[in-house]
Design an enzyme around this catalytic site. Structure first.
Site, short mmCIF file in Angstrom:
data_model
loop_
_atom_site.label_atom_id
_atom_site.label_comp_id
_atom_site.label_asym_id
_atom_site.label_seq_id
_atom_site.Cartn_x
_atom_site.Cartn_y
_atom_site.Cartn_z
CB CYS A 117 47.05 50.82 41.00
SG CYS A 117 48.43 50.91 42.16
N GLY A 166 44.84 36.70 40.17
CA GLY A 166 45.91 37.35 39.43
C GLY A 166 47.27 37.07 40.04
CB ALA A 167 49.82 34.77 39.55
N GLY A 168 50.24 38.31 38.57
CA GLY A 168 51.21 39.21 37.93
C GLY A 168 52.11 39.84 38.98
CG MET A 171 50.27 45.18 41.13
SD MET A 171 50.81 46.42 42.31
CE MET A 171 49.25 47.02 42.90
#
Length: 547
Positions: A147, A288-290, A292
């Protein structure tokens, strides 16, 4: 780290720390006006950025001439390509050793608007390595895209041509003009490139000084490159050494103690923007549950958020997080219900790998109002490419913050870690010396191989002569004994020279002594290592291109 910019104008004298491009550009006032030089505040190392596609007009002309010649050659003609190299540029290559180069854009040199256009998803890293190594002057490659940065590391046969080819490749694949890339990119070579990666792995070049997530991302570069043609000895060695440096810095200093990650800074930023400075009454949605997203969820829990909705493609990751945070009420929702969930949320965190925005201005306009104590719905977007359109902030009902807005949080935590950073740099310089010695010692490898081959040709030839003189009556046992004798003599003769060509830093020989031994052996046995190695490199590249 902050960067200060020094604009090079007129007849300014180039500093010794500047790389070749900068010193070349200063030869004329016209070229000098096209160069901007960025210095990191931590040391005298220079980040050189140019407002044009090439630093050296002469080098560009040579490259174009070679390009025109290549146009006249039939494609796939290996011999003609090799012959062209020999006749037009072999002397240049042998005088200019292969260079490690990093060509990149990061949070210090480019805004998220620029970085997201050039971002490369992790799944594409292996293919990018292959594509880069098909370029004429690139031998090895690796990609680090997060990022906060998009950096391409290469081993190039020529610095100028390598930079030009990679920049043009970046432009072609992203649609960003070469001039725009050149305006924001930084270039570092050899020792400076290695030092930069070591600082990255140690968390010294991050938005959040000492953050730990970047080390995992550097490890992922090595994992993605395993078995990929082009992720070879120098580049893989560089990244593996960087991982060791990152671990050592975190073990021997306290740089990570009390530090925040991008994810925790995002949570802190949202907390700062909430009127009552509390997550207790705010309705929180995480998209999003990756890696990050998981960190965002954990930091939210640590700040007192007891209920949140998680939207993710699959339920497994969310269930796993729920098991870790049993005291928090975590509700899973599929992507198909994202807008419905957003309509019921006051604060929305996004951290997905989507290459297109998940929230458009028109979509957000239609969402129901936020809770009474809030004036506008808060979007914290830490994805690159971004998940929320910037123009969403034009609405009276919403405000959007992205990764570049986290500086507000980071500034408050930075000063107390500067001393720890100084300690880390001492370790990095020590490790840099070790890496440079290892890299320089690789110069002797071609000589070792060619000298072994030279001795082997003599041994095999003399063995054949001996056996032919002895006739057909010789037994198999006798042949084996004679063969073993020839091998024993060759190996004993090789032992001394090989010992003096190897350098691992564990004996009393200096690297200069080892390299002088290499040059002496090349002269004595006419091994022509540099020219032969060049031909081998070109043949390898042509073989890759034909596959």
């Amino acid at each position: 780290m902050s960067l200060s910019m020094v604009a090079a104008v007129g007849s300014a004298t180039p500093l010794p720390a500047l790389r070749m491009e900068a010193s070349t550009a200063f030869r004329s006032p016209e070229s000098a006006s096209r160069v901007s030089i960025f210095f990191k505040s931590s040391n005298a190392r220079a980040l050189v950025c140019a407002n044009g596609p090439s630093f050296n007009p002469m080098c560009e002309i040579v490259s174009e001439n070679l390009h025109q010649k290549n146009k006249t050659e039939p494609k796939g003609s290996g011999s003609s390509a090799l012959e062209l190299l020999k006749t037009s540029a072999a002397d240049r290559y042998t005088k200019e050793r292969s260079s490690i180069i990093v060509i990149g854009l990061n949070i210090h040199t480019a805004s998220v608007e620029v970085r997201e256009k050039l971002a490369i998803p992790e799944a594409q890293w292996p293919q990018v390595i292959v594509e880069l190594c098909t370029l004429n002057h690139i031998e090895e490659a690796a990609v680090l895209s997060t990022c906060n940065r998009m950096e391409i590391y290469v081993v190039a046969l020529s610095q100028h041509r390598g930079v030009k080819e990679v920049t043009e490749w970046m432009s072609k694949t992203s649609g960003v003009p070469v001039t725009e890339i050149a305006e924001h990119r930084f270039l570092l070579y050899n020792e400076d490139a290695a030092q930069h990666l070591f600082e990255v792995a140690a968390g010294l070049d991050s938005l959040v000084l000492g953050e730990g997530q970047i080390l995992a991302q550097v490890k992922q570069v090595v994992k993605a490159g395993q078995g990929v043609a082009g992720f070879d000895r120098k580049i893989s060695g560089l990244f593996k050494h960087a991982i060791s440096v990152g671990k050592r810095v975190r073990t021997e200093t306290n740089i990570s103690s009390g530090s925040v990650s991008v994810s925790s800074a995002a949570v802190e930023l949202a907390l700062m923007k909430l009127p009552d400075s509390s997550y207790a009454s705010a309705r929180v949605l995480v998209i999003g549950a990756g890696k990050m997203g998981k960190l965002v969820i954990k930091h939210l829990a640590a700040k007192g958020c007891k209920r949140m909705v998680i939207v993710n493609r699959t339920e497994e990751k969310v269930n796993a997080i729920s098991q870790e945070l049993k005291e928090v009420n975590i509700m899973y929702k599929p992507l198909s219900e994202m807008m419905a969930c957003a309509a019921e949320a006051d604060v929305i965190f996004t951290s997905t790998a989507s290459e297109s925005p998940l929230f458009l201005k028109e979509d957000v306009r239609k969402l129901s109002p936020v809770a009474p104590f809030l004036r506008r719905r808060l979007f914290i977007d830490i994805s690159v490419p971004r998940n929320v359109e910037t123009c969403v902030s034009d609405l009276e009902t919403a405000v959007v913050y992205n990764v570049d807005d986290l500086q507000e949080v980071v500034a408050a935590n930075k000063e107390d870690r500067l001393q720890k950073a100084a300690e880390a740099r001492a370790i990095i310089l020590e490790e840099l010396n070790k890496f440079e010695a290892w890299k320089d010692s690789l110069e002797t490898v071609p000589t070792i191989k060619k000298f072994r081959a030279y001795v082997e040709r003599i041994r095999a030839s003399e063995l054949e002569k001996c056996l032919s003189k002895m006739g057909d009556n010789i037994s198999k046992k006798q042949k084996t004994a004679i063969y073993d004798l020839s091998m024993s003599i060759a190996n004993k003769l090789l032992h001394g020279p090989m010992q003096h060509l190897r350098f691992d830093g564990n004996d009393n020989r200096s690297l200069d002594e080892v390299l002088e031994n290499m040059r002496a052996l090349n002269r004595m046995f006419d091994l022509e290592t540099e020219i032969s190695l060049l031909e081998e490199k070109i043949k390898v590249k042509m073989e890759r291109a034909q596959k």
